[in-house]
Design a protein around this motif. Structure first.
Motif, PDB file in Angstrom:
ATOM      1  N   ILE A  37       0.828  -1.211   0.000  1.00  0.00           N
ATOM      2  CA  ILE A  37       0.000   0.000   0.000  1.00  0.00           C
ATOM      3  C   ILE A  37       0.863   1.263   0.000  1.00  0.00           C
ATOM      4  CG2 ILE A  37      -1.764   1.309   1.262  1.00  0.00           C
ATOM      5  CD1 ILE A  37      -2.592  -1.421   2.550  1.00  0.00           C
ATOM      6  N   PHE A  38       1.878   1.286   0.881  1.00  0.00           N
ATOM      7  CA  PHE A  38       2.659   2.516   1.100  1.00  0.00           C
ATOM      8  C   PHE A  38       4.155   2.350   0.808  1.00  0.00           C
ATOM      9  CE2 PHE A  38      -0.841   2.622   4.295  1.00  0.00           C
ATOM     10  CZ  PHE A  38      -1.534   3.703   3.788  1.00  0.00           C
ATOM     11  N   GLY A  39       4.520   1.235   0.183  1.00  0.00           N
ATOM     12  CA  GLY A  39       5.950   0.923   0.018  1.00  0.00           C
ATOM     13  C   GLY A  39       6.723   1.944  -0.788  1.00  0.00           C
ATOM     14  N   ASP A  40       6.116   2.523  -1.799  1.00  0.00           N
ATOM     15  CA  ASP A  40       6.780   3.547  -2.619  1.00  0.00           C
ATOM     16  C   ASP A  40       5.707   4.415  -3.276  1.00  0.00           C
ATOM     17  OD1 ASP A  40       5.796   2.020  -4.811  1.00  0.00           O
ATOM     18  OD2 ASP A  40       7.617   0.816  -4.840  1.00  0.00           O
ATOM     19  N   THR A  41       6.138   5.417  -4.016  1.00  0.00           N
ATOM     20  CA  THR A  41       5.180   6.352  -4.618  1.00  0.00           C
ATOM     21  C   THR A  41       4.295   5.667  -5.655  1.00  0.00           C
ATOM     22  OG1 THR A  41       6.910   7.044  -6.174  1.00  0.00           O
ATOM     23  CG2 THR A  41       6.562   8.430  -4.228  1.00  0.00           C
ATOM     24  N   TYR A  42       4.841   4.669  -6.343  1.00  0.00           N
ATOM     25  CA  TYR A  42       4.046   3.927  -7.330  1.00  0.00           C
ATOM     26  C   TYR A  42       2.890   3.203  -6.635  1.00  0.00           C
ATOM     27  CZ  TYR A  42       2.724   0.499 -10.869  1.00  0.00           C
ATOM     28  OH  TYR A  42       2.008  -0.264 -11.756  1.00  0.00           O
ATOM     29  N   ALA A  43       3.207   2.520  -5.523  1.00  0.00           N
ATOM     30  CA  ALA A  43       2.178   1.791  -4.771  1.00  0.00           C
ATOM     31  C   ALA A  43       1.115   2.748  -4.244  1.00  0.00           C
ATOM     32  CB  ALA A  43       2.825   1.022  -3.619  1.00  0.00           C
ATOM     33  N   ILE A  44       1.537   3.904  -3.758  1.00  0.00           N
ATOM     34  CA  ILE A  44       0.577   4.899  -3.235  1.00  0.00           C
ATOM     35  C   ILE A  44      -0.349   5.377  -4.361  1.00  0.00           C
ATOM     36  CG2 ILE A  44       0.367   7.233  -2.281  1.00  0.00           C
ATOM     37  CD1 ILE A  44       3.003   6.652  -0.743  1.00  0.00           C
ATOM     38  N   GLY A  45       0.233   5.639  -5.536  1.00  0.00           N
ATOM     39  CA  GLY A  45      -0.568   6.074  -6.682  1.00  0.00           C
ATOM     40  C   GLY A  45      -1.599   5.030  -7.091  1.00  0.00           C
ATOM     41  N   GLU A  46      -1.170   3.762  -7.138  1.00  0.00           N
ATOM     42  CA  GLU A  46      -2.082   2.684  -7.519  1.00  0.00           C
ATOM     43  C   GLU A  46      -3.170   2.486  -6.468  1.00  0.00           C
ATOM     44  OE1 GLU A  46      -2.339   0.945 -10.306  1.00  0.00           O
ATOM     45  OE2 GLU A  46      -0.694   2.038 -11.221  1.00  0.00           O
ATOM     46  N   THR A  47      -2.802   2.650  -5.207  1.00  0.00           N
ATOM     47  CA  THR A  47      -3.779   2.514  -4.124  1.00  0.00           C
ATOM     48  C   THR A  47      -4.853   3.593  -4.231  1.00  0.00           C
ATOM     49  OG1 THR A  47      -2.131   1.545  -2.631  1.00  0.00           O
ATOM     50  CG2 THR A  47      -4.091   2.496  -1.619  1.00  0.00           C
ATOM     51  N   ILE A  48      -4.436   4.841  -4.455  1.00  0.00           N
ATOM     52  CA  ILE A  48      -5.406   5.947  -4.579  1.00  0.00           C
ATOM     53  C   ILE A  48      -6.301   5.721  -5.794  1.00  0.00           C
ATOM     54  CG2 ILE A  48      -5.666   8.434  -4.971  1.00  0.00           C
ATOM     55  CD1 ILE A  48      -2.992   8.804  -3.468  1.00  0.00           C
ATOM     56  N   ARG A  49      -5.699   5.244  -6.877  1.00  0.00           N
ATOM     57  CA  ARG A  49      -6.485   4.945  -8.080  1.00  0.00           C
ATOM     58  C   ARG A  49      -7.543   3.877  -7.787  1.00  0.00           C
ATOM     59  NH1 ARG A  49      -6.957   0.107 -10.329  1.00  0.00           N
ATOM     60  NH2 ARG A  49      -4.712  -0.210 -10.250  1.00  0.00           N
ATOM     61  N   GLN A  50      -7.186   2.882  -6.988  1.00  0.00           N
ATOM     62  CA  GLN A  50      -8.116   1.813  -6.639  1.00  0.00           C
ATOM     63  C   GLN A  50      -9.263   2.321  -5.769  1.00  0.00           C
ATOM     64  OE1 GLN A  50      -7.403  -1.845  -7.405  1.00  0.00           O
ATOM     65  NE2 GLN A  50      -9.612  -1.752  -7.075  1.00  0.00           N
ATOM     66  N   ILE A  51      -8.980   3.354  -4.988  1.00  0.00           N
ATOM     67  CA  ILE A  51      -9.983   3.889  -4.049  1.00  0.00           C
ATOM     68  C   ILE A  51     -11.134   4.583  -4.784  1.00  0.00           C
ATOM     69  CG2 ILE A  51     -10.318   5.713  -2.297  1.00  0.00           C
ATOM     70  CD1 ILE A  51      -7.477   4.955  -1.267  1.00  0.00           C
ATOM     71  N   SER A  52     -10.847   5.198  -5.945  1.00  0.00           N
ATOM     72  CA  SER A  52     -11.850   6.026  -6.650  1.00  0.00           C
ATOM     73  C   SER A  52     -13.182   5.313  -6.883  1.00  0.00           C
ATOM     74  CB  SER A  52     -11.282   6.533  -7.980  1.00  0.00           C
ATOM     75  OG  SER A  52     -10.089   7.231  -7.778  1.00  0.00           O
ATOM     76  N   PRO A  53     -13.208   4.131  -7.534  1.00  0.00           N
ATOM     77  CA  PRO A  53     -14.512   3.487  -7.756  1.00  0.00           C
ATOM     78  C   PRO A  53     -15.170   3.019  -6.468  1.00  0.00           C
ATOM     79  CG  PRO A  53     -12.716   2.043  -8.469  1.00  0.00           C
ATOM     80  CD  PRO A  53     -12.113   3.376  -8.169  1.00  0.00           C
ATOM     81  N   TYR A  54     -14.348   2.715  -5.437  1.00  0.00           N
ATOM     82  CA  TYR A  54     -14.921   2.285  -4.160  1.00  0.00           C
ATOM     83  C   TYR A  54     -15.672   3.422  -3.477  1.00  0.00           C
ATOM     84  CZ  TYR A  54     -12.779  -2.320  -4.135  1.00  0.00           C
ATOM     85  OH  TYR A  54     -12.459  -3.613  -4.441  1.00  0.00           O
ATOM     86  N   ILE A  55     -15.165   4.637  -3.612  1.00  0.00           N
ATOM     87  CA  ILE A  55     -15.868   5.796  -3.047  1.00  0.00           C
ATOM     88  C   ILE A  55     -17.254   5.913  -3.677  1.00  0.00           C
ATOM     89  CG2 ILE A  55     -15.948   8.328  -2.961  1.00  0.00           C
ATOM     90  CD1 ILE A  55     -12.930   8.350  -2.629  1.00  0.00           C
ATOM     91  N   LEU A  56     -17.309   5.810  -5.005  1.00  0.00           N
ATOM     92  CA  LEU A  56     -18.582   5.990  -5.706  1.00  0.00           C
ATOM     93  C   LEU A  56     -19.540   4.831  -5.441  1.00  0.00           C
ATOM     94  CD1 LEU A  56     -16.928   7.511  -8.820  1.00  0.00           C
ATOM     95  CD2 LEU A  56     -18.757   8.632  -7.540  1.00  0.00           C
ATOM     96  N   ALA A  57     -19.017   3.607  -5.364  1.00  0.00           N
ATOM     97  CA  ALA A  57     -19.867   2.459  -5.026  1.00  0.00           C
ATOM     98  C   ALA A  57     -20.407   2.603  -3.602  1.00  0.00           C
ATOM     99  CB  ALA A  57     -19.083   1.156  -5.166  1.00  0.00           C
ATOM    100  N   GLY A  58     -19.541   3.060  -2.691  1.00  0.00           N
ATOM    101  CA  GLY A  58     -19.964   3.278  -1.308  1.00  0.00           C
ATOM    102  C   GLY A  58     -21.017   4.369  -1.202  1.00  0.00           C
ATOM    103  N   LEU A  59     -20.856   5.447  -1.966  1.00  0.00           N
ATOM    104  CA  LEU A  59     -21.853   6.531  -1.975  1.00  0.00           C
ATOM    105  C   LEU A  59     -23.204   6.023  -2.478  1.00  0.00           C
ATOM    106  CD1 LEU A  59     -19.844   9.574  -3.419  1.00  0.00           C
ATOM    107  CD2 LEU A  59     -20.508   9.199  -1.039  1.00  0.00           C
ATOM    108  N   ALA A  60     -23.161   5.168  -3.513  1.00  0.00           N
ATOM    109  CA  ALA A  60     -24.402   4.628  -4.076  1.00  0.00           C
ATOM    110  C   ALA A  60     -25.169   3.825  -3.035  1.00  0.00           C
ATOM    111  CB  ALA A  60     -24.081   3.749  -5.289  1.00  0.00           C
ATOM    112  N   VAL A  61     -24.460   2.953  -2.321  1.00  0.00           N
ATOM    113  CA  VAL A  61     -25.111   2.138  -1.291  1.00  0.00           C
ATOM    114  C   VAL A  61     -25.576   3.022  -0.128  1.00  0.00           C
ATOM    115  CG1 VAL A  61     -24.809   0.249   0.353  1.00  0.00           C
ATOM    116  CG2 VAL A  61     -23.760   0.098  -1.908  1.00  0.00           C
TER     117      VAL A  61
END
Length: 348
Positions: free
Chosen positions: A44-68
């Motif tokens: 998740i936090f090992g390097d800047t690449y991992a942080i970027g990919e983690t934040i990218r993964q969060i985006s659809p989860y925010i919207l799915a969570g808002l929908a529910v």
């Protein structure tokens, strides 16, 4: 102990219990839980690449969570977020690839297409609930399967018999060279800002508008709302439509940001179903959804590092994630236990 403190403690305890039981499962399976969780953290936090990919993964989860969460707040249980997300994904991918126009028109139009597709997919169970009192859980579950197979058929049609849509035009893309370079060439895109803006939209609708007040009132008590002169049926339909629009935008994050197209699917993405746990963890509040989505997005991406760095098989990783979801879903039991402890303290 105030209710606010209890509300804060419930998700924290749920996560800790999930991690503890997950560690026990790893231990009894012959794997080192310390190494496993270190690998998860580094994923998740090992390097800047991992942080970027983690934040990218969060985006659809925010919207799915808002929908529910939006449906929950208005007294409805939208299990169809997965299907609404899938049709939104296809709509964004199609509009993004089939048309050529300036970016300031093309990108908003593609996002709008995804929101409209998700909203229409939410409209059907909303109408059935409002007009015929058909339970939304049953209808939305069935709509998930219909969405999956209809979209697969549409992909085959628009691609001339192929299994994926054309790549979207650059004018419809959420990709960002700036964000990518900032995070060591990860696939982080502007979708995170779209997701965060929708958090504000949900908060504004529910807390600052007459419509939001009516939606919440109908959710609390239909009979009292009807007696007060509110149109209950209209609000039920509107709630499912708005919820579906959030879900459709979740699909747009994948179409316009992460993948740039859509491929025929043999199964569900899982994002819509995880949105239920995200909403529960966030207590169905806009701000809480951000934290819930951050947890699940982090777990989903960070867990990919556990097989490589700690030799823990993906099956064990899935069990650990499922345990955390289980304890999050069992939050009511934890809440009752905390309230009882609180009453005993007050009695003393």
């Amino acid at each position: 102990m105030s209710n606010r403190v209890i509300n804060l403690l419930v998700p924290i305890i749920s996560i800790i219990l999930g991690l503890i039981v997950g560690a026990i499962v790893m231990l009894f399976s012959g794997y080192n839980p310390v190494e496993g969780y270190i690998a998860l953290w580094n994923g998740i936090f090992g390097d800047t690449y991992a942080i970027g990919e983690t934040i990218r993964q969060i985006s659809p989860y925010i919207l799915a969570g808002l929908a529910v969460a939006f449906a929950f707040r208005t007294g409805l249980f939208n299990i169809g977020v997965e299907g609404q997300l899938i049709v939104g994904w296809f709509a964004a991918a199609y509009v993004g690839s089939a048309f050529t126009m300036p970016m300031y028109i093309h990108l908003p139009l593609s996002l709008l297409a995804a929101a409209v597709a998700g909203a229409l997919w939410g409209l059907i169970p909303g109408l059935l609930k409002a007009k015929f009192r058909v339970h939304e859980v049953i209808v939305t579950i069935m709509m998930n399967y219909i969405a999956l197979h209809v979209v697969n058929a549409l992909i085959k049609t628009v691609s001339g018999g192929g299994f994926k849509t054309d790549k979207i035009q650059p004018t419809a893309s959420l990709r960002s060279d700036f964000l990518s370079n900032l995070t060591d060439y990860s696939t982080l895109h502007y979708g995170i800002f779209v997701a965060l803006s929708m958090v504000i939209v949900m908060w504004f609708i529910l807390e600052k508008t007459k419509t939001g007040f009516e939606l919440k009132s109908v959710g609390f008590n239909e009979n009292a709302s009807q007696y007060a002169g509110m149109n209950v049926n209209k609000n039920i339909v509107l709630s499912m439509v708005i919820s579906g629009a959030f879900a459709g935008l979740g699909g747009a994050m994948e179409a316009l940001g992460t993948f740039g197209n859509m491929t025929s699917r043999g199964g569900f993405t899982g994002i819509g179903f995880d949105g239920i746990a995200v909403a529960l963890l966030g207590a169905n509040t806009p701000l809480g959804v951000i934290f819930g989505a951050s947890l699940f997005g982090s777990l989903k991406y960070g867990a990919n590092n556990m097989p490589n760095a700690a030799n823990i098989p993906l099956e064990i990783v899935s069990i650990v994630i499922a345990l955390i979801i289980f304890f999050v879903a069992s939050g009511y039991i934890i809440r009752v236990a905390l309230q009882r402890m609180n009453k005993k303290k007050e009695a003393k």
